[in-house]
Design an enzyme around this catalytic site. Structure first.
Site, PDB file in Angstrom:
ATOM      1  N   GLU A   1       1.385  -1.501  -0.162  1.00 30.40           N
ATOM      2  CA  GLU A   1       0.068   0.111   0.064  1.00 30.40           C
ATOM      3  C   GLU A   1       1.002   1.617   0.102  1.00 30.40           C
ATOM      4  O   GLU A   1       0.481   2.119   0.720  1.00 30.40           O
ATOM      5  CB  GLU A   1      -1.076  -0.269   1.349  1.00 30.40           C
ATOM      6  CG  GLU A   1      -1.868  -1.397   1.295  1.00 30.40           C
ATOM      7  CD  GLU A   1      -2.759  -1.041   0.549  1.00 30.40           C
ATOM      8  OE1 GLU A   1      -2.949  -0.422  -0.717  1.00 30.40           O
ATOM      9  OE2 GLU A   1      -3.863  -2.070  -0.145  1.00 30.40           O
TER      10      GLU A   1
ATOM     11  N   HIS B   1      -7.171  -3.661   9.829  1.00 30.26           N
ATOM     12  CA  HIS B   1      -8.386  -4.445   9.353  1.00 30.26           C
ATOM     13  C   HIS B   1      -9.330  -4.927  10.557  1.00 30.26           C
ATOM     14  O   HIS B   1     -10.151  -5.955  11.233  1.00 30.26           O
ATOM     15  CB  HIS B   1      -8.051  -6.127   8.795  1.00 30.26           C
ATOM     16  CG  HIS B   1      -6.868  -5.247   7.638  1.00 30.26           C
ATOM     17  ND1 HIS B   1      -6.761  -7.156   7.094  1.00 30.26           N
ATOM     18  CD2 HIS B   1      -7.331  -4.567   6.684  1.00 30.26           C
ATOM     19  CE1 HIS B   1      -6.409  -6.472   5.587  1.00 30.26           C
ATOM     20  NE2 HIS B   1      -6.434  -5.436   5.480  1.00 30.26           N
TER      21      HIS B   1
HETATM   22  O1  2HA Z   1      -0.743  -4.997   3.845  1.00 34.31           O
HETATM   23  O2  2HA Z   1      -3.649  -5.114   4.489  1.00 34.31           O
HETATM   24  O3  2HA Z   1      -4.603  -4.044   2.047  1.00 34.31           O
HETATM   25  C1  2HA Z   1      -1.201  -6.511   3.837  1.00 34.31           C
HETATM   26  C2  2HA Z   1      -2.895  -5.137   3.146  1.00 34.31           C
HETATM   27  C3  2HA Z   1      -3.302  -4.680   1.864  1.00 34.31           C
HETATM   28 ZN    ZN Z   2      -4.955  -4.516   4.456  1.00 32.57          ZN
END
Ligand code: 2HA
Ligand code: ZN
Length: 273
Positions: free
Chosen positions: A119, A144
């Site tokens: 990213e 996440h």
């Molecule tokens: O780096 O979360 O969005 C792993 C991720 C990519």
């Molecule tokens: Zn991610």
């Protein structure tokens, strides 16, 4: 093995903070496998010796041109690396990069040639924007968080400031400590320039951005600040979901109660309560 952190306490403290937050992300269940990434602009800690350190990688294109990060240095989580490993060994699971004068490429300078996060275009675009505005923000965190990602699967929450209002109304602290709320980016391929561009648009108005069906990206003065904003918003999401799982729709604080918090804490009134 020698490390760039040796005899540089301020730089070491900045990287130690990243490692501490990486541990929190893992403990919270927000960082499965290699999920998530962190970058920090560490240019303020760079001395002449660092400026003269040779590259330990090829010249690598960023994929976009970012004029304001010319000559800047960033600590970046490594691509494919685990947060739980980064928590213990930040310099083996991340690296320090130097942005070259073309503003479109970089080299790795320390400690090991660990390739930065997938990213990176999105992170560096945000840093570039922050520098261009004179912002003091140095850190960007992508993770996440379970409850926020779950809520992002309901289109009814994805309208402008709909989720912000629900989350603010769950517990007064959310309004106080995530005063700008959160922006929303429609689903886009992880690591894509489309995702980076859409995120950048939202970061102009919000410190925290929800990536539909994927995760959160936040910016802050330092890595703790970015983490804290995600943490308070996800706490509010958890309260919402717990209430729903007890079988009722949570009332939420009234508009009046929220306005009172905004007034008493002198919070920016950029969003409707
Ligand atoms: O780096 O979360 O969005 C792993 C991720 C990519
Ligand atoms: Zn991610």
């Amino acid at each position: 093995m020698n490390s760039i952190l040796d005899s540089r306490p301020a730089l070491k403290a900045a990287v130690d903070d990243v490692a501490e937050v990486a541990g929190y992300l893992w403990q919270k269940g927000w960082a499965e496998r290699n999920g998530g990434n962190i970058t920090v602009n560490i240019t303020e800690h760079v001395d002449d010796a660092i400026r003269h350190m040779p590259a330990i990688s090829e010249v690598i294109p960023i994929g976009t041109t970012l004029p304001h990060i010319k000559g800047c240095y960033f600590y970046c989580k490594g691509t494919g690396k685990r947060m739980r490993d980064m928590a213990r060994w930040p310099m083996q699971n991340g690296s320090i990069i130097r942005i070259l004068d073309d503003c479109a490429s970089y080299v790795i300078i320390a400690d090991q040639p660990v390739m930065p996060t997938s990213e990176l275009p999105s992170h560096l675009s945000m840093h570039d924007y922050l520098i261009s505005t004179g912002s003091k923000y140095k850190a960007s965190v992508h993770t996440h968080p379970i409850e926020l990602v779950a809520m992002s699967h309901n289109p009814a929450f994805l309208g402008k400031d709909v989720l912000t209002r629900i989350l603010w109304s769950m517990i007064p602290e959310t309004l106080a400590f995530a005063p700008l709320g959160l922006g929303v980016v429609p689903y886009a391929l992880p690591g894509s320039v489309k995702l980076a561009e859409a995120t950048l648009e939202q970061i102009k108005d919000y410190d925290v951005v929800l990536w539909e069906k994927h995760g959160i990206t936040a910016v802050g003065q330092d890595v703790m600040d970015a983490f804290d904003q995600i943490d308070v918003l996800n706490k509010a999401a958890t309260i919402y979901l717990r209430a729903k799982s007890m079988g009722f729709e949570p009332d939420g604080m009234t508009d009046e109660a929220m306005k009172e918090v905004q007034d008493v804490f002198h919070l920016p009134k950029t969003r409707p309560c």
